[in-house]
Design an enzyme around this catalytic site. Structure first.
Site, PDB file in Angstrom:
ATOM      1  N   SER A 153      80.611 131.251  41.247  1.00  0.00           N
ATOM      2  CA  SER A 153      80.776 132.719  40.265  1.00  0.00           C
ATOM      3  C   SER A 153      79.525 132.591  39.468  1.00  0.00           C
ATOM      4  O   SER A 153      79.221 131.320  38.801  1.00  0.00           O
ATOM      5  CB  SER A 153      82.178 132.510  39.721  1.00  0.00           C
ATOM      6  OG  SER A 153      83.152 132.666  40.674  1.00  0.00           O
ATOM      7  N   VAL A 156      93.836 141.412  32.735  1.00  0.00           N
ATOM      8  CA  VAL A 156      93.418 142.357  31.907  1.00  0.00           C
ATOM      9  C   VAL A 156      93.903 143.825  32.204  1.00  0.00           C
ATOM     10  O   VAL A 156      93.411 144.676  31.460  1.00  0.00           O
ATOM     11  CB  VAL A 156      91.983 142.201  32.156  1.00  0.00           C
ATOM     12  CG1 VAL A 156      91.256 140.939  31.530  1.00  0.00           C
ATOM     13  CG2 VAL A 156      91.162 142.508  33.312  1.00  0.00           C
ATOM     14  N   ILE A 161      84.434 140.392  35.182  1.00  0.00           N
ATOM     15  CA  ILE A 161      85.428 141.017  35.741  1.00  0.00           C
ATOM     16  C   ILE A 161      85.032 142.329  36.778  1.00  0.00           C
ATOM     17  O   ILE A 161      84.615 143.052  35.890  1.00  0.00           O
ATOM     18  CB  ILE A 161      86.592 141.068  34.748  1.00  0.00           C
ATOM     19  CG1 ILE A 161      86.977 140.021  34.149  1.00  0.00           C
ATOM     20  CG2 ILE A 161      88.033 141.737  35.602  1.00  0.00           C
ATOM     21  CD1 ILE A 161      88.084 140.218  32.833  1.00  0.00           C
ATOM     22  N   ALA A 178      87.789 146.082  43.282  1.00  0.00           N
ATOM     23  CA  ALA A 178      88.254 147.146  44.025  1.00  0.00           C
ATOM     24  C   ALA A 178      88.939 146.557  45.341  1.00  0.00           C
ATOM     25  O   ALA A 178      88.389 145.503  45.895  1.00  0.00           O
ATOM     26  CB  ALA A 178      86.930 148.104  44.133  1.00  0.00           C
ATOM     27  N   TYR A 238      78.876 149.892  48.457  1.00  0.00           N
ATOM     28  CA  TYR A 238      79.184 149.567  47.087  1.00  0.00           C
ATOM     29  C   TYR A 238      80.395 150.753  46.759  1.00  0.00           C
ATOM     30  O   TYR A 238      80.985 150.289  45.754  1.00  0.00           O
ATOM     31  CB  TYR A 238      78.051 149.375  46.182  1.00  0.00           C
ATOM     32  CG  TYR A 238      78.401 148.578  44.992  1.00  0.00           C
ATOM     33  CD1 TYR A 238      78.725 147.196  45.469  1.00  0.00           C
ATOM     34  CD2 TYR A 238      77.825 149.069  43.681  1.00  0.00           C
ATOM     35  CE1 TYR A 238      78.997 146.388  44.104  1.00  0.00           C
ATOM     36  CE2 TYR A 238      78.163 148.118  42.699  1.00  0.00           C
ATOM     37  CZ  TYR A 238      78.582 147.150  42.727  1.00  0.00           C
ATOM     38  OH  TYR A 238      79.005 146.151  41.673  1.00  0.00           O
ATOM     39  N   LYS A 241      80.778 150.289  37.864  1.00  0.00           N
ATOM     40  CA  LYS A 241      79.689 149.703  37.002  1.00  0.00           C
ATOM     41  C   LYS A 241      78.768 150.708  36.195  1.00  0.00           C
ATOM     42  O   LYS A 241      78.295 150.350  35.139  1.00  0.00           O
ATOM     43  CB  LYS A 241      78.745 149.025  38.080  1.00  0.00           C
ATOM     44  CG  LYS A 241      79.279 147.798  38.769  1.00  0.00           C
ATOM     45  CD  LYS A 241      79.738 146.853  37.601  1.00  0.00           C
ATOM     46  CE  LYS A 241      80.217 145.370  38.514  1.00  0.00           C
ATOM     47  NZ  LYS A 241      80.682 144.306  37.460  1.00  0.00           N
ATOM     48  N   ILE A 301      73.901 138.512  44.962  1.00  0.00           N
ATOM     49  CA  ILE A 301      73.856 136.993  44.816  1.00  0.00           C
ATOM     50  C   ILE A 301      75.231 136.904  45.709  1.00  0.00           C
ATOM     51  O   ILE A 301      76.094 137.522  45.680  1.00  0.00           O
ATOM     52  CB  ILE A 301      74.152 136.506  43.399  1.00  0.00           C
ATOM     53  CG1 ILE A 301      72.882 136.598  42.297  1.00  0.00           C
ATOM     54  CG2 ILE A 301      74.514 135.110  43.499  1.00  0.00           C
ATOM     55  CD1 ILE A 301      73.175 136.422  41.071  1.00  0.00           C
ATOM     56  N   THR A 348      78.483 135.572  46.030  1.00  0.00           N
ATOM     57  CA  THR A 348      79.431 135.253  45.396  1.00  0.00           C
ATOM     58  C   THR A 348      81.024 135.533  46.101  1.00  0.00           C
ATOM     59  O   THR A 348      80.695 136.214  47.299  1.00  0.00           O
ATOM     60  CB  THR A 348      79.519 135.856  44.126  1.00  0.00           C
ATOM     61  OG1 THR A 348      79.742 137.100  44.198  1.00  0.00           O
ATOM     62  CG2 THR A 348      78.366 135.324  43.340  1.00  0.00           C
ATOM     63  N   LEU A 349      82.008 134.967  45.728  1.00  0.00           N
ATOM     64  CA  LEU A 349      83.277 135.552  46.286  1.00  0.00           C
ATOM     65  C   LEU A 349      83.172 136.979  46.222  1.00  0.00           C
ATOM     66  O   LEU A 349      83.739 137.532  47.327  1.00  0.00           O
ATOM     67  CB  LEU A 349      84.577 134.838  45.609  1.00  0.00           C
ATOM     68  CG  LEU A 349      85.757 135.108  46.258  1.00  0.00           C
ATOM     69  CD1 LEU A 349      85.713 134.530  47.860  1.00  0.00           C
ATOM     70  CD2 LEU A 349      86.900 134.455  45.387  1.00  0.00           C
ATOM     71  N   ALA A 350      83.018 137.728  44.917  1.00  0.00           N
ATOM     72  CA  ALA A 350      83.151 138.978  45.025  1.00  0.00           C
ATOM     73  C   ALA A 350      82.210 139.697  45.935  1.00  0.00           C
ATOM     74  O   ALA A 350      82.590 140.767  46.409  1.00  0.00           O
ATOM     75  CB  ALA A 350      82.869 139.505  43.400  1.00  0.00           C
TER      76      ALA A 350
END
Length: 271
Positions: A30, A76, A103, A106, A167, A174, A203, A205-207
């Site tokens: 992350s 959140v 954070i 989707a 995306y 965003k 990058i 990452t998990l997302a």
């Protein structure tokens, strides 16, 4: 790490005495985790939040390894959770100097296929709520604890500015996050609080794993950036150190691109 970086850079206590809330850590890859490590290395005290016990099982060992002052469950999308988190933070600190908003969410189905078909009303609402409105909610909740000189930083991506395949609704969220950054910067500037965002290049990452075609994007991107390389989590961590330290005392409302120059490139080649 990119090829010209052998080890994390130490700046000799740049964040010494600062207290930072870290959200959005999912695992060791992350960006938020890299930021937390950099802050810790530079002397900051840390509190971590996570959404739900499944994620907590991943976050807690990492946070404990950095001597976290508290590790708190916070969804959140629920105001009551945010209020409880602030109350719990007050048990260990009398102020907060930095809030890191990392954070974004989707549903996976929204990140594949045509934008019009994939973006239902329900998907729109949950994506905007978690990915964009949460920045405003956290800023409002922690504002009373944040003295002049404090800062808030969030993470965004180029898909907020230009269309990036698959995306989809995250790009819209965003964009809302970036606009919220500017409006918050103007509003919270009255209290001496700075608000900025880091627009990171792609990058692993998990997302990012949930976005169709991300692997191909990473392999192609390095050939197209002005610096001919991808960025990594540590690049973003150093940018966060700058934005959240006194080095950036007069920087607010900015979207800082950390993408090896990707955002300046139009047509890559005329053939």
């Amino acid at each position: 790490m990119t090829e010209n970086q052998d080890s994390p850079l130490s700046l000799g206590g740049l964040m010494k005495g600062k207290r930072a809330i870290i959200t959005g850590v999912a695992n060791e890859r992350s960006i938020a985790w890299a930021i937390a490590q950099a802050f810790h290395r530079e002397g900051a005290e840390l509190v971590f939040t996570y959404p739900g016990e499944a994620m907590g099982a991943r976050v807690r060992p990492l946070a404990e390894g950095l001597g976290a002052k508290a590790i708190l469950d916070c969804d959140v999308s629920k105001d009551a959770d945010i209020e409880r988190t602030v109350a719990d933070v007050k048990k260990v600190w009398d102020r907060v100097d930095v809030v890191v908003h990392a954070i974004g969410y989707a549903p996976r189905s929204a990140l594949d296929g045509r934008f019009t078909d994939a973006t239902t009303r329900e998907i729109w609402q949950i994506t905007m709520d978690v990915s964009a409105y949460s920045l405003i909610a956290l800023a409002r909740a922690f504002k009373p604890m944040m003295p002049p000189g404090s800062s808030i930083v969030s993470l965004t991506y180029y898909g907020a500015e230009k269309v990036v395949s698959n995306y989809n609704v995250m790009g819209v969220a965003k964009a809302a996050l970036e606009a919220s950054t500017r409006y918050l910067a103007e509003d919270l500037g009255k209290d001496g609080i700075r608000v900025n965002a880091i627009s990171a290049g792609p990058i692993k990452t998990l997302a990012a794993a949930g976005i169709k075609g991300m692997r191909a994007m990473l392999s192609e991107n390095a050939e197209r950036t002005p610096l001919r390389r991808n960025v990594d989590q540590e690049d973003c961590a150093r940018a966060a150190l700058y934005l959240c330290s006194d080095l950036a005392a007069n920087v607010t409302g900015e979207i800082l691109h950390v993408d090896a120059g990707q955002n300046i490139v139009g047509v890559v080649s005329m053939g």
